[in-house]
Design a protein around this motif. Sequence first.
Motif, PDB file in Angstrom:
ATOM      1  N   ASP A 155       0.804 -12.393  25.868  1.00  9.12           N
ATOM      2  CA  ASP A 155       1.855 -12.692  26.847  1.00  9.12           C
ATOM      3  C   ASP A 155       1.364 -13.755  27.821  1.00  9.12           C
ATOM      4  OD1 ASP A 155       3.799 -12.578  28.929  1.00  9.12           O
ATOM      5  OD2 ASP A 155       4.249 -10.503  28.436  1.00  9.12           O
ATOM      6  N   PRO A 156       2.134 -14.848  27.991  1.00 16.27           N
ATOM      7  CA  PRO A 156       1.688 -15.866  28.960  1.00 16.27           C
ATOM      8  C   PRO A 156       1.623 -15.335  30.396  1.00 16.27           C
ATOM      9  CG  PRO A 156       3.822 -16.474  27.959  1.00 16.27           C
ATOM     10  CD  PRO A 156       3.356 -15.225  27.271  1.00 16.27           C
ATOM     11  N   GLY A 176      14.712 -12.202  33.984  1.00 16.95           N
ATOM     12  CA  GLY A 176      14.722 -12.926  35.249  1.00 16.95           C
ATOM     13  C   GLY A 176      15.008 -14.367  34.900  1.00 16.95           C
ATOM     14  N   HIS A 177      15.436 -15.127  35.855  1.00 13.10           N
ATOM     15  CA  HIS A 177      15.684 -16.544  35.584  1.00 13.10           C
ATOM     16  C   HIS A 177      14.364 -17.275  35.368  1.00 13.10           C
ATOM     17  CE1 HIS A 177      19.858 -16.427  37.720  1.00 13.10           C
ATOM     18  NE2 HIS A 177      19.862 -15.869  36.524  1.00 13.10           N
ATOM     19  N   GLN A 178      14.424 -18.290  34.549  1.00 10.07           N
ATOM     20  CA  GLN A 178      13.271 -19.187  34.441  1.00 10.07           C
ATOM     21  C   GLN A 178      13.420 -20.144  35.620  1.00 10.07           C
ATOM     22  OE1 GLN A 178      13.096 -21.317  30.745  1.00 10.07           O
ATOM     23  NE2 GLN A 178      11.060 -22.149  31.148  1.00 10.07           N
ATOM     24  N   MET A 179      12.460 -20.141  36.511  1.00 12.90           N
ATOM     25  CA  MET A 179      12.632 -20.890  37.758  1.00 12.90           C
ATOM     26  C   MET A 179      11.299 -21.420  38.286  1.00 12.90           C
ATOM     27  SD  MET A 179      13.411 -17.506  40.054  1.00 12.90           S
ATOM     28  CE  MET A 179      13.665 -18.324  41.596  1.00 12.90           C
ATOM     29  N   LEU A 180      11.376 -22.270  39.284  1.00 11.69           N
ATOM     30  CA  LEU A 180      10.195 -22.871  39.923  1.00 11.69           C
ATOM     31  C   LEU A 180       9.203 -23.369  38.862  1.00 11.69           C
ATOM     32  CD1 LEU A 180       9.670 -20.183  42.755  1.00 11.69           C
ATOM     33  CD2 LEU A 180      11.022 -22.256  42.856  1.00 11.69           C
ATOM     34  N   ASP A 181       7.929 -23.063  39.020  1.00 13.08           N
ATOM     35  CA  ASP A 181       6.920 -23.593  38.092  1.00 13.08           C
ATOM     36  C   ASP A 181       7.130 -23.136  36.661  1.00 13.08           C
ATOM     37  OD1 ASP A 181       5.869 -24.552  40.379  1.00 13.08           O
ATOM     38  OD2 ASP A 181       3.846 -23.751  40.082  1.00 13.08           O
ATOM     39  N   LYS A 229       6.906 -24.293  31.890  1.00 14.62           N
ATOM     40  CA  LYS A 229       6.007 -23.520  31.013  1.00 14.62           C
ATOM     41  C   LYS A 229       6.741 -23.001  29.790  1.00 14.62           C
ATOM     42  CE  LYS A 229       3.189 -21.757  34.788  1.00 14.62           C
ATOM     43  NZ  LYS A 229       3.051 -20.610  35.678  1.00 14.62           N
ATOM     44  N   VAL A 230       5.967 -22.641  28.778  1.00 13.39           N
ATOM     45  CA  VAL A 230       6.566 -21.960  27.637  1.00 13.39           C
ATOM     46  C   VAL A 230       6.539 -20.472  27.968  1.00 13.39           C
ATOM     47  CG1 VAL A 230       6.363 -21.443  25.178  1.00 13.39           C
ATOM     48  CG2 VAL A 230       5.720 -23.711  26.046  1.00 13.39           C
ATOM     49  N   THR A 231       7.723 -19.879  28.009  1.00 14.15           N
ATOM     50  CA  THR A 231       7.796 -18.472  28.402  1.00 14.15           C
ATOM     51  C   THR A 231       8.601 -17.707  27.351  1.00 14.15           C
ATOM     52  OG1 THR A 231       9.810 -18.894  29.653  1.00 14.15           O
ATOM     53  CG2 THR A 231       7.757 -19.043  30.877  1.00 14.15           C
ATOM     54  N   GLY A 264      10.912 -15.349  37.962  1.00 10.41           N
ATOM     55  CA  GLY A 264      12.254 -14.772  38.084  1.00 10.41           C
ATOM     56  C   GLY A 264      12.200 -13.260  38.166  1.00 10.41           C
ATOM     57  N   ARG A 265      11.295 -12.672  37.395  1.00 15.74           N
ATOM     58  CA  ARG A 265      11.168 -11.208  37.448  1.00 15.74           C
ATOM     59  C   ARG A 265      10.505 -10.767  38.745  1.00 15.74           C
ATOM     60  NH1 ARG A 265       8.457  -8.967  32.284  1.00 15.74           N
ATOM     61  NH2 ARG A 265       7.414 -10.990  32.202  1.00 15.74           N
ATOM     62  N   LEU A 266       9.549 -11.586  39.204  1.00 19.40           N
ATOM     63  CA  LEU A 266       8.898 -11.262  40.479  1.00 19.40           C
ATOM     64  C   LEU A 266       9.951 -11.229  41.595  1.00 19.40           C
ATOM     65  CD1 LEU A 266       5.615 -12.731  41.824  1.00 19.40           C
ATOM     66  CD2 LEU A 266       7.644 -12.948  43.198  1.00 19.40           C
ATOM     67  N   ARG A 267      10.842 -12.232  41.556  1.00 21.52           N
ATOM     68  CA  ARG A 267      11.925 -12.245  42.551  1.00 21.52           C
ATOM     69  C   ARG A 267      12.795 -10.991  42.394  1.00 21.52           C
ATOM     70  NH1 ARG A 267      16.942 -16.564  43.495  1.00 21.52           N
ATOM     71  NH2 ARG A 267      18.192 -15.016  44.589  1.00 21.52           N
ATOM     72  N   GLY A 268      13.145 -10.686  41.142  1.00 22.99           N
ATOM     73  CA  GLY A 268      14.002  -9.517  40.897  1.00 22.99           C
ATOM     74  C   GLY A 268      13.342  -8.242  41.385  1.00 22.99           C
ATOM     75  N   LEU A 269      12.074  -8.082  41.059  1.00 25.12           N
ATOM     76  CA  LEU A 269      11.376  -6.852  41.462  1.00 25.12           C
ATOM     77  C   LEU A 269      11.315  -6.758  42.992  1.00 25.12           C
ATOM     78  CD1 LEU A 269       9.798  -4.301  40.753  1.00 25.12           C
ATOM     79  CD2 LEU A 269       7.732  -5.687  40.574  1.00 25.12           C
ATOM     80  N   ALA A 270      11.018  -7.892  43.626  1.00 21.19           N
ATOM     81  CA  ALA A 270      10.918  -7.880  45.093  1.00 21.19           C
ATOM     82  C   ALA A 270      12.255  -7.484  45.714  1.00 21.19           C
ATOM     83  CB  ALA A 270      10.483  -9.253  45.595  1.00 21.19           C
TER      84      ALA A 270
END
Length: 389
Positions: free
Chosen positions: A17-18, A351-356, A360-362, A370-376
């Motif tokens: 996982d990246p 989560g959205h693919q966003m910012l940096d 990246k390949v995700t 995006g998930r970090l934002r969602g979790l927060a």
Amino acid sequence: MKKNRLEQTWRWYGPQDPVSLRDVRQAGATGIVSALHHIPHGEVWPLDEIKERKSIIEAGGLVWSVVESVPVHEAIKTRNGDAAKYVENYKQTLTNLATCGIKTVCYNFMPVLDWTRTQLDYEMANGAKALYFNWFDLAFFDMFVLKREGASADYPKQVVEEAIAKSHQYTQADIDKLTINVLMGIPSEKATTLSDLLVSIDIYKTIGADGLRANLLWFLSEIADVCESNGIKMTIHPDDPPYPILGLPRIASRCSDFEKIIKGVDRSFNGVCFCTGSLGAGKDNDVLEIFDAVKDRVYFAHLRNVKRDVFGSFYEADHLDGDVDMYSVMKALVEENSKRDTPIPFRPDHGHQMLDDLAKVTNPGYSAIGRLRGLAELRGLELGISGNQ
Ligand code: DNO
């Protein structure tokens, strides 16, 4: 963790996982949702491989809370001549997981394909990218790429007309991309091909929704004793999207489906993964009503939002935005959780693919930020609802 808090988890695809375990910790999750994706569907997960994954997760300072998924082999879903063998394998995998103390398992009973989207980089007004399901594209794929017999009869007239219009516009590159998107799901050992799909569609035509449900209930009753003696909780993931697609039957889309599943094998191991994004994509689904009907059996939650249009096409919206009333969902979850001895694990689903991450390949839906934002946001919502006790 504060008393009565939900368990914050994060899907991690494993060492490939990246997104690293360090990233997960920085996002603030404590539990990991993982699976041995490299093992072919249906094969027993060896004890030592489970132990190895578990120790990698623990060395990263996290806990392997939920297995998502132990895939159910097509032989079981169609209950063909190999079904009994695959059920035995499944039971062995469950036993091995329980031996390692991992006892919450997510699975689905969607024929052939796991979740389905038509676009993986749908651009939001702010430049972030989301997953998208568009009925016009799905109908185009069905009628002109898969060329399924009788496909056009399954769509409203306007959708068929739009699909025909697309057949005059789309280039080969557009078609190739759409095909990859429709056929892809989670990273796994084997990709589905168009011809696999056509063969399966034919098989499921004779099985139908009632047959598929009967096969699910048979599967659940076969694994019931092993689950109970090992303390395993099985959680079925809703169909995503919650409609029949490509002529394939669906049995975990609506409130009545879950009631039938629970009543069909009415034992407490038989639970639900409450996925608000999947359920919320159904225009007739009242997500809170579904939660209320099944809440005793919710052992895992995926929190995600969707925004639908009049045709039922939808994109994945920000976690606190969209058609799912996430405030009320969280309120209901917090209340249910307060009755439990062990916290209900939830993860910010997609989560959205966003910012940096845009550079990246995700894994589609599973980039970090995006998930970090969602979790927060979800964690804050929970705190706001339950108070700081
Ligand atoms: C999509 C996921 C699903 C889910 C499976 C469970 O992102 O929610 O792929 O893991 O359907 O078996």
